[in-house]
Design a protein around this motif. Structure first.
Motif, mmCIF file in Angstrom:
data_model
loop_
_atom_site.group_PDB
_atom_site.id
_atom_site.type_symbol
_atom_site.label_atom_id
_atom_site.label_comp_id
_atom_site.label_asym_id
_atom_site.label_seq_id
_atom_site.Cartn_x
_atom_site.Cartn_y
_atom_site.Cartn_z
ATOM 1 N N TRP A 415 -4.513 -27.921 35.853
ATOM 2 C CA TRP A 415 -5.120 -29.187 36.269
ATOM 3 C C TRP A 415 -4.287 -29.918 37.306
ATOM 4 O O TRP A 415 -3.071 -29.776 37.344
ATOM 5 C CB TRP A 415 -5.284 -30.109 35.061
ATOM 6 N N TYR A 418 -5.808 -36.804 39.825
ATOM 7 C CA TYR A 418 -5.935 -37.470 41.125
ATOM 8 C C TYR A 418 -6.737 -38.747 40.993
ATOM 9 O O TYR A 418 -7.357 -39.002 39.962
ATOM 10 C CB TYR A 418 -6.570 -36.525 42.153
ATOM 11 N N SER A 420 -9.803 -40.782 42.676
ATOM 12 C CA SER A 420 -10.956 -40.513 43.515
ATOM 13 C C SER A 420 -11.193 -41.667 44.489
ATOM 14 O O SER A 420 -10.907 -42.821 44.195
ATOM 15 C CB SER A 420 -12.178 -40.333 42.616
ATOM 16 N N ARG A 427 -9.331 -38.984 37.972
ATOM 17 C CA ARG A 427 -10.087 -37.789 37.585
ATOM 18 C C ARG A 427 -9.135 -36.610 37.422
ATOM 19 O O ARG A 427 -7.983 -36.646 37.843
ATOM 20 C CB ARG A 427 -11.146 -37.465 38.650
ATOM 21 N N LEU A 428 -9.672 -35.560 36.822
ATOM 22 C CA LEU A 428 -8.912 -34.335 36.588
ATOM 23 C C LEU A 428 -9.597 -33.229 37.367
ATOM 24 O O LEU A 428 -10.823 -33.056 37.265
ATOM 25 C CB LEU A 428 -8.928 -34.028 35.087
ATOM 26 N N ASN A 430 -9.602 -29.044 38.782
ATOM 27 C CA ASN A 430 -9.133 -27.682 38.538
ATOM 28 C C ASN A 430 -8.504 -27.172 39.830
ATOM 29 O O ASN A 430 -9.163 -27.030 40.864
ATOM 30 C CB ASN A 430 -10.308 -26.785 38.124
ATOM 31 N N GLU A 433 -10.145 -24.327 41.686
ATOM 32 C CA GLU A 433 -11.554 -24.386 42.060
ATOM 33 C C GLU A 433 -11.910 -25.591 42.925
ATOM 34 O O GLU A 433 -12.993 -25.634 43.510
ATOM 35 C CB GLU A 433 -12.427 -24.433 40.787
ATOM 36 N N GLU A 434 -11.026 -26.576 42.957
ATOM 37 C CA GLU A 434 -11.401 -27.823 43.631
ATOM 38 C C GLU A 434 -10.405 -28.207 44.705
ATOM 39 O O GLU A 434 -9.229 -27.816 44.660
ATOM 40 C CB GLU A 434 -11.497 -28.963 42.601
ATOM 41 N N GLY A 436 -8.154 -31.061 46.852
ATOM 42 C CA GLY A 436 -7.500 -32.341 46.625
ATOM 43 C C GLY A 436 -6.129 -32.278 45.990
ATOM 44 O O GLY A 436 -5.486 -33.324 45.820
ATOM 45 N N LYS A 439 -2.992 -34.231 46.988
ATOM 46 C CA LYS A 439 -2.864 -35.643 46.650
ATOM 47 C C LYS A 439 -2.707 -35.827 45.137
ATOM 48 O O LYS A 439 -3.091 -36.836 44.566
ATOM 49 C CB LYS A 439 -4.083 -36.417 47.162
ATOM 50 N N GLU A 440 -2.118 -34.858 44.532
ATOM 51 C CA GLU A 440 -1.936 -34.849 43.089
ATOM 52 C C GLU A 440 -1.090 -36.033 42.641
ATOM 53 O O GLU A 440 -0.081 -36.366 43.258
ATOM 54 C CB GLU A 440 -1.223 -33.537 42.715
#
Lengths: 562, 256
Positions: A415, A418, A420, A427-428, A430, A433-434, A436, A439-440
């Motif tokens: 995970w 981040y 939004s 939000r969390l 993956n 798969e995602e 962003g 900007k963790e």
């Protein structure tokens, strides 16, 4: 008072699964707040009630805290709004709410009320001045509200069994303090006598929305049937608390305020240590233990949740409490509390923490004073002159749990947390798969420390006498992590000893930990990412101020069950 | 960029807005993160700006310059000369926000070993934000003095005594000479007193107790800030946010 009983080790207490099993205790914020309200005889008056036939409009309550030489005065202002059902959501991205409200310093003027009217319903989008201490909003539990209104207007009390399922009329979805959007910084509240303890002002505001909800439903019932309506029975009114929906936004708090987390958990563990060391089990205390255990079982039996894992945990907890009751009650006087903890040592964490909460409940004189020790002046300072080899030892000792994790394994790195662009909602994502992850958010303590540890080892290989500042001059980006490790080296309960980016991490455990310190009950996770809870269920009402107060609203049970 | 003597920044703001201390610290944290300042450094930087604002000291010019000219990649200061009691560094035009915390800690560490250390820094920008760092040093029970050029005709000297919460800051009529930023750290007994200001005529003093009163006032009434600077700060901070998608709205936070 010094306790000679060693506290439970952080390796046990600071695991996420344990933190996610905490229950409220008598040092929770709601409990200490109401002890103070009742002991000091706070004067609360409804001074403004301008609601229309639908229950929409403005209400004002004033508070006078009778201290010398001059009472402290405050106002709570509610703006009740008519919103379409489709706009009603618990999410941060909501834009309208059934009620928006503020706790203010002083008695608000008409001018201030107009200024607040222009901003409070807008919540985060509004601007506020430092006379505003808390900003919040709540949505109706529409089904419950309607059911209670229908019953009262028909001259009947609502069905307690229904209230056991949803024990509130309103549910808060955010309660802001400490300088957000221009409201007062906590440092200002620390100069007051009413709200000088962390989160006390926020809890007071939530208690007042509970009062507003009761007043509103009584008002509407009377309007609906002037001659036949009844008011809520006192016992049922007390059983109605305030709901709350908490999502991921709360999770980073306990990671980014580790000194505060240590203060809270350490105080809780210290309370347990005091009880284990000094708490004598008289015949009276033994009887009280039995009462609370039976009540706890009833309370747990009344918890409803849709979350499969939580439901399983609740059933297990219920079975374990029943076994304990069947096999061990009544307990004789002079029972050793260490033995009681040993009885449940093989049971679930949930069951064990029920017993911990009960033990703390038994000794108000020992435990209540600790509720004033939950503040923490957080300060994270670097010790640049520390030998780097010494820092390495600290890491190896205090973060062994992190160093054991293999971050090359995908599930250990799954995970990323981040914020939004959608109203900065946390939000969390993956990682595989995602988009962003660049900007963790910094909830990657375990991974970062593991990585840095290897770098420190390599640095020491060629500079064994190096100090921390020598390392930092070469690796300036690691300043934050090193400062954190050094500042927390003597705070064993500061770090959550789990990988918060692992596939099996349950964010609701983080939420539950903090919420238990607030005094939440009836934990009802709606997914792995957010939870509904109830606050102040069973708590005294404003009308109870000035009357005898037993401070015994722990583990409230439905009036139908009594 | 510096600021002249007797500048009452609050009164020069046109239609200021009021913010809280927590707000400015958090907004700075987000903005500095968006500008790629690493964790630890951005916390120090945000706290420094918040400290200046809270204690009624000029912070807006410093913040505006930092936001405008910040170069995230200029991480290091190069040593020109180093010994136990003295060192000279070239910051290569880097921002104090980025460089100064580690340099200050370096001086403090050297002072612990050698009783005192004088650290000089050349080519450092945004040095107006350095003041708050000396409070950390003095709270660690070391004597500390910071000297820097404040515009063409003024110099600043901040002196912190061990175990005191706040420094005394003197604004002086400068002699026009170019001057490195100079930080002197000393162990108790090896530093000088609070009134050691040998550079020139004192034209204003902010005492520790005066600064503390300013902080108390600002907690009560809020901090004034130029609205356009505030908007700029917030806008930059949006850089840490991840673009929302319909899917992330559904699965990223629950509430479904």
């Amino acid at each position: 008072m010094e306790t000679k009983t060693p506290l439970r080790p952080p390796e046990q207490v600071m695991k996420l699964s344990r933190l996610g099993a905490f229950h409220q205790t008598r040092i929770s914020f709601v409990r200490s707040l109401l002890r103070k309200v009742m002991a000091e005889n706070w004067q609360i008056e409804r001074t403004g009630w301008d609601l229309n036939a639908g229950g929409f409009g403005t209400a004002v309550y004033t508070l006078s805290v009778p201290i010398q030489p001059e009472p402290e005065q405050y106002s709570v202002v509610f703006f009740s709004n008519d919103i379409p059902d489709e706009k009603r959501t618990d999410r941060v991205i909501a834009e309208e709410w059934d009620v928006a409200f503020v706790l203010c310093e002083g008695i608000v003027t008409e001018e201030q009320v107009e200024e607040l009217r222009a901003n409070v319903p807008k919540q985060e989008v509004g601007r506020y001045l430092p006379y505003v201490l808390v900003l919040s909003r709540a949505n109706k539990s529409t089904r419950n509200f309607s059911a209670v209104l229908d019953a009262l207007s028909a001259g009947k009390q609502p069905d307690p069994a229904q209230l056991a399922k949803v024990g509130y009329l309103y549910r808060t979805t955010a309660v802001y303090g400490n300088g957000k959007f221009g409201i007062a910084d906590f440092a200002k509240l620390q100069q007051t006598q009413a709200f000088d303890v962390t989160f006390r002002a926020q809890m007071f505001a939530v208690w007042m929305v509970r009062q507003f909800s009761l007043d509103q439903v009584n008002y509407l019932a009377k309007l609906k049937n002037p001659s036949g309506a009844v008011e809520l029975d006192g016992e049922i009114a007390r059983y109605l608390g305030v709901g709350n929906a908490t999502g991921l936004g709360m999770a980073p708090f306990i990671v980014s305020h580790p000194a505060l987390l240590h203060q809270w958990v350490n105080t809780r563990e210290k309370a347990l240590g005091l009880v284990l060391h000094s708490g004598r089990c008289s015949a009276e205390i033994a009887a009280r233990f039995e009462t609370l255990l039976l009540r706890a079982r009833q309370h747990v039996a009344e918890i409803e949740t849709i979350h499969e894992l939580q439901e399983k945990k609740n059933r297990m907890m219920l079975a374990e409490l029943s076994d304990l009751i069947d096999q061990r009650l009544p307990i004789p006087p002079n029972t050793n509390w260490h033995d009681v903890l040993a009885w449940v040592a093989e049971d679930s964490a949930e069951c064990q923490e029920v017993i911990v909460s009960i033990l703390l409940e038994l000794y108000p004189d020992l435990v209540n004073p600790l509720a004033e020790e939950l503040n923490c002046q957080e300060s994270y300072d670097l010790r640049p002159e520390q030998p780097l080899a010494e820092l390495k030892k600290v890491i190896a000792q205090n973060y062994s749990w992190a160093l054991e994790i293999d971050f090359t394994q995908r599930p250990n790195n799954q995970w990323f947390w981040y914020s939004s662009a959608d109203k900065e909602e946390p939000r969390l994502g993956n990682r595989y798969e995602e988009e962003g992850q660049e900007k963790e958010r910094p909830l990657t303590m375990a991974r970062d420390i593991t990585c840095m540890f290897m770098g420190i080892q390599a640095f020491l290989d060629h500079s064994p006498q190096a100090t921390v500042i020598d390392y930092l001059m070469a690796h300036p980006a690691e300043r934050g992590l090193i400062r954190r490790i050094q500042s927390l080296s003597e705070k064993p309960y500061a770090e959550i000893q789990d990988n918060l980016i692992a596939a099996d991490c349950l964010p609701i455990d983080l939420l539950r930990c903090k919420l238990s310190f607030f005094g939440a009950s009836k934990f009802d996770p709606r997914s792995n990412l957010w939870v509904r809870i109830t606050l102040f269920q069973g708590a005294p009402l404003v009308s109870d101020i000035g009357k005898p107060f037993a401070d015994d609203w722990f583990w409230p049970v439905s009036p139908a069950a009594k | 960029m510096g600021f002249g003597p007797f500048v009452n920044r609050q009164s020069k703001i046109v239609n200021p807005m009021i913010i809280s201390h927590n707000e400015i610290v958090v907004a700075c944290l987000k903005a500095f993160e968006a500008l790629e300042l690493p964790l630890g450094q951005r916390e120090d930087a945000a706290e420094a700006i918040g400290w200046l604002a809270l204690h009624g000291l000029p912070f807006e010019d410093q913040l505006a310059t930092a936001l405008h000219s910040f170069q995230p990649k200029s991480v290091f200061a190069n040593p020109i000369s180093q010994s136990g009691q003295e060192s000279v560094w070239d910051a290569q035009g880097g921002s104090a926000l980025h460089i100064f915390p580690n340099l200050a800690d370096y001086a403090a560490a050297q002072a612990r070993v050698h009783n005192s250390h004088t650290l000089s820094v050349r080519n450092l920008t945004d040095f107006g934000v350095m003041w708050p760092y000396i409070t950390k040093i003095q709270q660690r029970q070391q004597w500390v003095k910071l000297i820097w050029k404040n515009g063409a005709d003024a110099d600043m000297v901040a002196v912190g005594l061990p175990d005191s919460p706040l420094p005394k800051v003197s604004w002086l009529m400068g002699d026009g000479a170019e001057r490195d930023v100079q930080l002197i750290v000393a162990q108790p007994g090896f530093g000088l007193g609070e009134d050691d200001n040998e550079i020139g005529q004192i034209i204003r003093v902010d005492s520790g107790s005066g600064l503390a009163q300013n902080a108390s006032d600002r907690f009560k009434s809020g901090i004034l800030i130029n609205p356009s600077l505030w908007q700029q700060l917030k806008q930059i901070g949006l850089g840490i946010l991840v673009e929302a998608t319909a899917e992330s709205e559904q699965r990223g936070a629950g509430g479904v």
